[in-house]
Design an enzyme around this catalytic site. Sequence first.
Site, PDB file in Angstrom:
ATOM      1  CB  SER A  84      40.740  45.309  27.284  1.00 18.14           C
ATOM      2  OG  SER A  84      40.752  44.871  28.615  1.00 18.14           O
ATOM      3  CG  ASP A 128      39.578  42.925  35.343  1.00 16.82           C
ATOM      4  OD1 ASP A 128      39.787  41.848  35.934  1.00 16.82           O
ATOM      5  OD2 ASP A 128      40.168  43.244  34.302  1.00 16.82           O
TER       6      ASP A 128
END
Length: 434
Positions: free
Chosen positions: A23, A320
Amino acid sequence: MDYLDLGPYSSASGTVRLPGSKSISNRVLLLAALAEGETTITNLLDSDDTRVMLDALGTLGVKLARDGDTCVVTGTRGAFTAKTADLFLGNAGTAVRPLTAALAVNGGDYRVHGVPRMHERPIGDLVDGLRQIGAQIDYELNEGYPPLRIKPANISVDAPIRVRGDVSSQFLTALLMTLPLVKAKDGKIVVEVDGELISKPYIDITIRLMERFGVTVERDGWQRFVVPAGVRYRSPGRIMVEGDASSASYFLAAGALGGGPLRVEGVGRASIQGDVGFANALMQMGANVTMGDDWIDVRGIGHDHGKLEPIDMDFNLIPDAAMTIAVAALFANGTSTLRNIASWRVKETDRIAAMATELRKVGAIIEEGPDYLVVTPPEKLTPNAAIDTYDDHRMAMCFSLVSLGGVPVRINDPKCVGKTFPDYFDRFAALAKA
């Protein structure tokens, strides 16, 4: 089909240094590319998703120099030089969404596409937001999904931009990162979120990284964001990518299930990633967890019965890492419930359906809902289950943990971990012991 047999293992201990966060890596690459000045990025993740971002930036005329996990990016001062490009972005949501927004205001002719699964992952809410400021974006196949054609447009902002927040936080991230490049009459642009914003910690990552590049976003709760307009990102000079907190979850769980002591280096209390919250969920289940600024230690389970406690929790903030909890729930002494995980359905695969199917293979009783999963562990894990991974890196990494239950497990298509963690299974094997 390619497969990997793991276990049976009875313990896991040692130290693992995490690869860079996916990310953060892809956000920093784009910010550095759009900035003024040269940025040296260290601990950059080397994976499929970062490679497609690097390839795309190179195609768009960004000067990049890579050496191992270091990359020097020469910024374009807010505008890519290539005004036509055909960009293949694999299955990388962290590349497709932010790049679509940046290209929409770049005044060029672009095609954005990916693997078949990417063409099933929604992007309509982002396109709707960009069209509000005049962007010219067409769908090539199905309304609301890539592939996209992006054309030159007259971009202007004369009202707050509205974007839905309940499908993916990446739509808001993409808008926030791009809007500083756009001019507005009063020097600022307002973004308003319709509905509940999911995965809020990922927006926090975006805002913090934008700040490192000299642009401050003001927010009013999680519904209204004010972005300075017509400003330039400035390189911070050097920026280090912290370890991937989602990837940390597999090793932290291994330290609990395999007794430890197991230390994960690269994330901790000082992390800007929400997925470090996984450590707290693991503690709630009874794991012995200690945390420093950039490390986390796990030393088995603190109960005499040696099993995790079941958990019933809302995982909207850490979707996640929540996948790892679903597999850890196999080792609990009761039924666990994972709530508010609707976003799983639009990820690399429909993760709720995939997780339910594969957990049943190892003997669990599963109740699957539109946005929840209920996991009742079996008395004994089913040995030699052949786990399908659905071209989803996290499915493969999660189910490696089954091998710590004293049974062998087969992981089909193990190379799918290349999306975020190419050498995951080597690292796991170095810690797990028979």
